[in-house]
Design a protein around this motif. Structure first.
Motif, PDB file in Angstrom:
ATOM      1  N   LEU A 277     -46.820 -41.542  95.391  1.00  0.00           N
ATOM      2  CA  LEU A 277     -47.060 -40.605  94.220  1.00  0.00           C
ATOM      3  C   LEU A 277     -46.920 -41.196  93.030  1.00  0.00           C
ATOM      4  CD1 LEU A 277     -46.921 -37.472  96.267  1.00  0.00           C
ATOM      5  CD2 LEU A 277     -49.076 -38.365  95.266  1.00  0.00           C
ATOM      6  N   GLN A 279     -43.824 -41.313  91.794  1.00  0.00           N
ATOM      7  CA  GLN A 279     -42.879 -40.571  91.441  1.00  0.00           C
ATOM      8  C   GLN A 279     -41.606 -41.558  91.226  1.00  0.00           C
ATOM      9  OE1 GLN A 279     -43.382 -36.676  92.208  1.00  0.00           O
ATOM     10  NE2 GLN A 279     -41.109 -35.785  92.054  1.00  0.00           N
ATOM     11  N   THR A 344     -48.806 -32.874  99.050  1.00  0.00           N
ATOM     12  CA  THR A 344     -49.406 -33.939  98.490  1.00  0.00           C
ATOM     13  C   THR A 344     -49.055 -35.288  99.263  1.00  0.00           C
ATOM     14  OG1 THR A 344     -49.151 -32.526  96.465  1.00  0.00           O
ATOM     15  CG2 THR A 344     -49.897 -34.964  96.056  1.00  0.00           C
ATOM     16  N   SER A 348     -51.463 -38.089 100.131  1.00  0.00           N
ATOM     17  CA  SER A 348     -51.041 -39.550  99.465  1.00  0.00           C
ATOM     18  C   SER A 348     -51.468 -40.528 100.895  1.00  0.00           C
ATOM     19  CB  SER A 348     -49.820 -39.908  99.226  1.00  0.00           C
ATOM     20  OG  SER A 348     -48.922 -39.840 100.028  1.00  0.00           O
ATOM     21  N   TYR A 430     -47.778 -37.720  89.336  1.00  0.00           N
ATOM     22  CA  TYR A 430     -48.864 -38.434  89.830  1.00  0.00           C
ATOM     23  C   TYR A 430     -50.177 -38.050  89.299  1.00  0.00           C
ATOM     24  CZ  TYR A 430     -47.302 -34.294  92.270  1.00  0.00           C
ATOM     25  OH  TYR A 430     -46.817 -32.810  92.563  1.00  0.00           O
ATOM     26  N   PHE A 456     -55.632 -37.727  90.029  1.00  0.00           N
ATOM     27  CA  PHE A 456     -54.336 -38.688  90.374  1.00  0.00           C
ATOM     28  C   PHE A 456     -54.687 -39.746  89.508  1.00  0.00           C
ATOM     29  CE2 PHE A 456     -52.574 -36.325  93.407  1.00  0.00           C
ATOM     30  CZ  PHE A 456     -53.327 -35.929  94.636  1.00  0.00           C
ATOM     31  N   MET A 460     -51.431 -44.412  91.236  1.00  0.00           N
ATOM     32  CA  MET A 460     -51.290 -43.966  92.786  1.00  0.00           C
ATOM     33  C   MET A 460     -52.584 -44.620  93.369  1.00  0.00           C
ATOM     34  SD  MET A 460     -51.495 -40.226  93.989  1.00  0.00           S
ATOM     35  CE  MET A 460     -51.957 -39.699  95.492  1.00  0.00           C
TER      36      MET A 460
END
Ligand code: PHE
Length: 518
Positions: A277, A279, A344, A348, A430, A456, A460
């Protein structure tokens, strides 16, 4: 009030008593040693006294050098190398003879160090001294000094380095406090009265006493909580408000043409929960303060390697017109198992799968939803639990815009009975753009936050392998939140978890405030 824990009470007396005649306690560790009290008790007493302003305290860290077990042995008996040297007679000795005088492990160290110091010659036949004397055992002397003083002020850096390298000493960092008298200092804690009694009124004592504050928010003694024990079936019933909304939401999603994602894995890798994501690995949510990491099994077994490589690259140096984050991405971080912090993670995985399908057949738009449990290391209060349920929806199609997201959210929430929405720009690693969703709550007479959403990021989607022109709009919310709003429940713990009052659930019919009946 005097402390009910006798150890803490003794520690408190010691601290307050000492400050009566002294300006300060510069180091709580020294103080505890001198007073022959346990430092933990002293530290707890200081924290509590600080809270009531009897004292002011500051945290200090103290570095102490300690001898390791090996260091302690050398301090007593001398180092192996000196003992070896002294065991070699003038005329030399065979290695076998010499070895007999030592334990195998000590002999090995002794030879290595003596050779390093160029004290000894290991000839083919004989081991002989290379120098006449070794006057004193320098290492032993240093160790004894450190053992006594616990400090290294007048010892050279090189010596410290050498001793540390040989693992003869180690640094211990201790946290402690320095303490002074505080605003409410008194040599003893005042006794505070918890009740006003007839005696106090008659004697007139009531005038001079201090009283413990009432906790007006405390709930009364529970009456009908006999069912509170955890019987699985009953818990399911207790959660029925939650369950009702869950079912209602599922129906709404199905009516809107969404398919359900498989959410049957509470344990997830950091990779799918965070890295996929976009992150970054330093993100505070990835700390154990926020996330529950698994001890066993602590890491994931399998990740799609080529995709992992692309995720690593996008984090480190970007690509697809992104600059990335510019840091050293670590596989070990991605491998760590955790209890998923949001659904989430499931999205993903699904989007990655969809991208894999695209390699075989042309892309077809998709609408997915999920409703399941997530976990966060949160302090539990009226509106937060460490585990709760999330609802997540996503649409994956060509040419989607923020307008589409707003439109679908309007549709979704009005089906739930919340049609007056507002949006506020927000940040998620994300999604870009991101929006918080607020819904007008008639009972509260104001807008309350009900969810989070966004589009998104390409960082990603593109490493997954989705076509460049495909966008994904998505949103997420906690199931408990609309349930609380719609059913007028003001404490989340009444809704879900071990504190649910089953008597209440059994007796009271559910009153639905906002939901239209089906
Ligand atoms: N994962 C987000 C959360 O935990 C919700 C969210 C989902 C936000 C999808 C944007 C897009 O709150």
């Amino acid at each position: 009030m005097a402390d009910s824990d006798p150890k803490r009470a003794t520690a408190e007396e010691a601290v307050l008593g000492y400050l009566e005649n002294h300006d300060d306690i510069p180091d709580s560790h020294l103080f505890a040693d001198q007073a022959k009290l346990n430092h933990d008790d002293i530290a707890n007493a200081i924290k509590s006294l600080t809270g009531h302003r009897y004292v002011d305290s500051q945290e200090i860290t103290k570095e102490t050098w300690l001898l390791t077990e090996e260091g302690k042995t050398y301090a007593v008996h001398g180092t192996p190398e000196v003992r070896l040297f002294l065991s070699i007679p003038q005329q030399g000795i065979t290695k076998d003879e010499l070895q007999k005088k030592f334990d195998a492990s000590v002999f090995k160290i002794a030879c290595a160090q003596a050779a390093k110091n160029k004290w000894v010659d290991f000839g083919k036949q004989l081991v002989t001294r290379k120098i006449q004397h070794v006057d004193n055992d320098k290492v032993q002397t240093l160790l004894l000094r450190i053992q006594d003083a616990k400090e290294i002020q007048d010892i050279s850096q090189d010596d410290i380095k050498a001793l540390t390298k040989r693992k003869l000493i180690s640094l211990q960092v201790k946290k402690g406090f320095s303490v002074r008298r505080g605003l409410n200092y008194a040599p003893q804690r005042k006794k505070v009265a918890t009740d006003l009694t007839r005696d106090m009124l008659q004697s007139g004592d009531w005038k001079d006493l201090e009283y413990k504050d009432f906790n007006l928010n405390a709930k009364g003694a529970p009456t009908e909580r006999v069912f509170k024990a955890i019987f699985l079936n009953d818990i399911a019933e207790a959660e029925s408000a939650n369950f009702q909304v869950r079912k209602q939401l599922k129906d709404i999603f199905l009516q809107m043409g969404f398919g359900e994602m498989p959410t049957n894995n509470y344990v997830e890798s950091s990779f799918w929960n965070f890295d996929a994501l976009f992150q970054p690995q330093q993100h505070p949510a990835r700390d154990s303060h926020d996330t529950f990491f698994l001890k066993v099994p602590s890491t994931t077994k399998e990740l799609p390697e080529d995709y992992v490589e692309r995720v690593k690259r996008i984090h480190e140096s970007g690509g697809h017109q992104s600059r990335g984050y510019g840091y050293d991405w670590k596989r070990e971080e991605a491998d760590k198992n955790l209890l998923r912090t949001h659904t989430t993670a499931v999205s993903s995985r699904m989007l990655y799968k969809l991208a894999q399908d695209c390699a075989q057949k042309p892309f077809t738009p998709k609408k997915y939803f999920s409703i399941d449990r997530v976990f966060r290391n949160e302090a539990v209060d009226r509106t937060h639990l460490a585990e709760f349920h999330q609802i997540e929806g996503l649409i994956c199609d060509r040419g989607l815009t923020l307008g589409d997201l707003i439109g679908v959210l309007q549709d979704f929430f009005s089906r739930l009975g919340m049609s007056d929405l507002k949006f506020k720009p927000a940040y998620n690693p994300y999604t870009e753009p991101s929006m918080e969703i607020f819904g007008y709550h008639k009972g509260f007479g104001k807008y309350v936050e009900i969810g989070n959403s966004g589009m998104f990021r390409p960082e990603m989607l593109l490493p997954m392998g989705l076509p460049e022109d495909v966008s994904v709009i998505a949103w997420g919310l906690s199931l408990e939140r609309p349930t609380m709003i719609l059913y007028g429940i003001d404490n989340i713990r009444d809704l879900f978890g071990h504190k649910v009052d089953l008597g209440l659930i059994k007796k009271n019919p559910i009153c639905r405030i906002g939901l239209e009946s089906d």
